[in-house]
Structures are given as C-alpha cells and as structure tokens.
Scaffold this active site. Structure first.
Site, PDB file in Angstrom:
ATOM      1  N   LYS A   8      13.341 -81.952 -91.984  1.00  0.00           N
ATOM      2  CA  LYS A   8      12.234 -81.947 -92.359  1.00  0.00           C
ATOM      3  C   LYS A   8      11.140 -82.908 -91.694  1.00  0.00           C
ATOM      4  CE  LYS A   8      12.914 -84.582 -96.511  1.00  0.00           C
ATOM      5  NZ  LYS A   8      12.693 -84.674 -98.111  1.00  0.00           N
TER       6      LYS A   8
ATOM      7  N   TYR B 203     -12.090-106.207 -84.203  1.00  0.00           N
ATOM      8  CA  TYR B 203     -12.919-106.057 -85.114  1.00  0.00           C
ATOM      9  C   TYR B 203     -12.745-107.355 -86.358  1.00  0.00           C
ATOM     10  CZ  TYR B 203     -13.610-101.466 -83.524  1.00  0.00           C
ATOM     11  OH  TYR B 203     -13.990-100.237 -82.601  1.00  0.00           O
TER      12      TYR B 203
END
Length: 387
Positions: A43, A269
């Site tokens: 999965k 940043y």
C-alpha cells in the site's frame, strides 16, 4: 550509479535496490514455520518504494499474495500486470463489488449491513472473496462482538456470490517490548477463530512486528510491510530484525550552486541561521514539496563521504548545506543512504523528524523520480511528471 538517459531533468532522485527487498523477504520467510504464507503489503505506493516494482520483487521471493489499502491501489497492480491474489485491507463501497469481482480482488468486510447492500450489486456467478476483520483492540475497523462475528460469517456461508476466504485482526502494539496487550489481542482473536464451525483458507493477525516477535504462532499467513523494505517497525526492535534485512531506499541530490559567504551572513527564509565564520554554502534541488520537510533543518547529509549540516530553513524546492570546503558543481549529495563508511539511515531521519520510519519514504513525493536496480544493474526509471 550514474544516470544513463534523460528520464528526469532535476538532479534529485531515489534509488531502490530490488535485490535487497527480495533478500529481506527471504530472510523473514526463513524465520517462519514451513507452510506459513507471506502477503507483502505494498500500500501507499509500496511505502514510497513503488507498488508494482516491489510487488514484482515480492512475487520473485515467493510471497503468496499482496495487500493494499483500497481498491484504487489494487487496480494499479492489476494494470501493472500483477496477477497474484490481492487483499484490500481497508473499507470498500458495496457498489464497487462488481469491480472487485472483475479484477479478482479480495475485500475486507466488517459490517453485516455492508454485506446486505453488496448482495444487490454482485454477480453471483463470480464469487467475491472476503476476509472478515475483527477489532480486538485497535478500535479502527472490525466487528467487536462474537454475536456480530458469527452472524456475519453465517450470512456469508449461506449466500452465493460471497466466499469467506479469511478472518483477521490487527495488533496495536506489536512493535513494543511489552507484549502483554499484543498477547491479549491474540488470545481474543483465537476465541473468535475457535468459534467458527468451518475455518477459512487464511487466518492472520501478524504485521511486521508480530511476524518477527511471534513467528511460530498457529495462524497460517502473515502480513509483512515495513520490514520487507528493511525498515524498523519501531526503534525498540532494532536488535530483533532477521539477519540480512537492510534498507533498500536511498535518496540523493547534487550540488547546483556553491558559494563562499562571510561570517555572520544569513541563510534562507527568516534568516534563522547565520554563518559563524566564513563558509562554503552549497545549494541542492530538494525541498518540502519533495517531502524533505522544514523540520529537517539541522539534519545531516553526506557529501564526499562527509557529514554536512542543512542550514537555514528548507525551501519548497531547494535547501542549503554547510560544506567543509569547496566542492565541484554536480557533486552527489546523499540524504538517506551510504557514502563510503558513513550512512544516514531512515531511522536517523525519522528521529530528527520526531516521527516513525514508515513516514519518511511515504512522504517523498511523486515528483522525485525512482530509479530501480537489481544486482547492481539499473532496470527502469519511474518519473510520473513525464508520463
């Protein structure tokens, strides 16, 4: 391992060692009693490794079937040419039963009203196989009382078009040193199984943790997910993994810019990092949109076999690293994996992220190409952006 063709144009990629996945499965299989089958859990795109590619390797290693979370994931395997049995572990809609029948998918059921509604949709000439899930302590999916369980199994046995192929449960604490709750769940599950007048083909409860901790329990199938990829169910199990199990996933990038900056200069940043002295700063093209999240600021990467720190905030598409010296543009940077004698493991990245190993490969996004290798030779590249 050098890129041989232009199947991606940004120098960030994942390498998947399929031979190692096959070895991991064989190593786990060798700890199990003869006749106990493995269903490989693929999965979440094979835990970020690639569902079809991992499924093919699992089949090469002799697994009895595959397991996914929902029908869409099962169809990816069928469309990829996989014909092995596929168990859908999660909930499916009653109206999608014909799709499951057409594609020979085995569904999980846990409500009798689902069965009643599904009967109106199914083609009774093509039996759909189901596994009844029992909730023994996870409180997620599953029947919760013996009365409900026996009513469902009786209903299935008395109706054409639905075949009881298995019963199962899921452990909530199988990867912990304290096994008391796992054994409590197991004992409760055994009571349900013993109440069945006729046993189905598959009886299973073990995920990777339980498969390793209690390999000789009386069930006849195990569901192996995280351990198949060479990753730990939990840090508590680092000394319990079978010999030969190792990580198959590595993550790489390259230096696209290198510059000398003076002491005290801000990086990225928010100016959350300032150089302590004159330094070489390298930029690599990977960021939080690729799954290399902002919380990994301060983590190490490998350049030339040397650990280098990620400095400043990680950007959407790029991040910066502190280099010990100037390196040529194009130098490989390893974020997960080995360089020389150094290794950055998935466990190290998970610890830095304050999460579990499962999460790290799953969140490396589809815009990062996957390169596949078997016995050291490249087999294919998957780049969804250029499909």
């Amino acid at each position: 391992m050098e890129q041989k063709n232009n199947l991606f144009y940004r120098d960030t990629w994942v390498d998947i060692d399929l031979t190692q996945i096959e070895q991991n499965i064989i190593s786990i299989k060798n700890t199990l009693p003869k006749g106990k089958e493995i269903f490989a859990v693929v999965k979440a795109n094979g835990y970020g490794h690639g569902a079809v590619e991992v499924a093919e390797s699992a089949i090469r290693s002799g697994v009895g079937g595959l397991a996914v979370a929902f029908i869409d994931e099962a169809l990816v395997l069928r469309n990829g040419g996989i014909t092995h049995p596929i168990l859908v572990l999660g909930a499916s809609r009653p109206q999608d039963v014909p799709l499951a029948q057409k594609n020979k998918l085995t569904l999980t059921v846990f409500r009798q009203d689902w069965l009643v509604e599904a009967e109106g949709w199914l083609d009774s000439s093509i039996p759909v196989k189901v596994h009844v899930k029992i909730d023994t302590g996870m409180a997620r999916l599953g029947v919760r009382t013996m009365e409900e369980f026996l009513a469902m199994t009786d209903w299935i046995e008395s109706h054409k078009g639905i075949e009881l192929d298995g019963v199962f449960t899921h452990f909530a604490k199988a990867d912990e040193d304290d096994q008391s709750f796992m054994l409590e769940q197991r004992d409760k599950f055994v009571q349900y199984v013993e109440a069945l007048p006729k046993k189905p083909k598959y009886i299973h409860h073990s995920n990777s943790g339980a498969t390793i901790k209690i390999p000789d329990d009386p069930t006849n199938m195990v569901r192996v997910g995280i351990a198949m990829y060479g990753l730990l169910p939990s840090e508590e199990m680092k000394n319990e993994m079978p010999a030969g199990v190792a990580e198959s996933f590595s993550l790489h990038s390259r230096l696209i810019h290198v510059k000398k900056v003076e002491a005290g200069e801000p990086v990225s940043y928010g100016s959350t990092y300032h150089t302590k002295e004159a330094a070489w700063i390298g930029t690599i093209p990977i960021g939080y949109a690729d799954g290399w999240l902002r919380r990994l600021q301060g983590a190490d990467v490998l350049v030339g076999g040397v650990r280098c720190e990620i400095v400043g905030r990680i950007c959407m598409d790029q991040c910066m690293i502190l280099l010990p010296t100037e390196y040529p543009l194009g130098t490989q940077v390893t974020l997960v994996g080995k360089q020389g004698t150094e290794q950055i493991s998935m466990g190290e990245v998970a610890a830095k992220s304050e999460t579990i190993q499962y999460e790290i490969p799953c969140i490396i996004s589809s815009r990062v190409p996957r390169r596949y290798f078997r016995e050291g030779k490249d087999t294919k590249v998957i780049n969804p952006l250029l499909k």
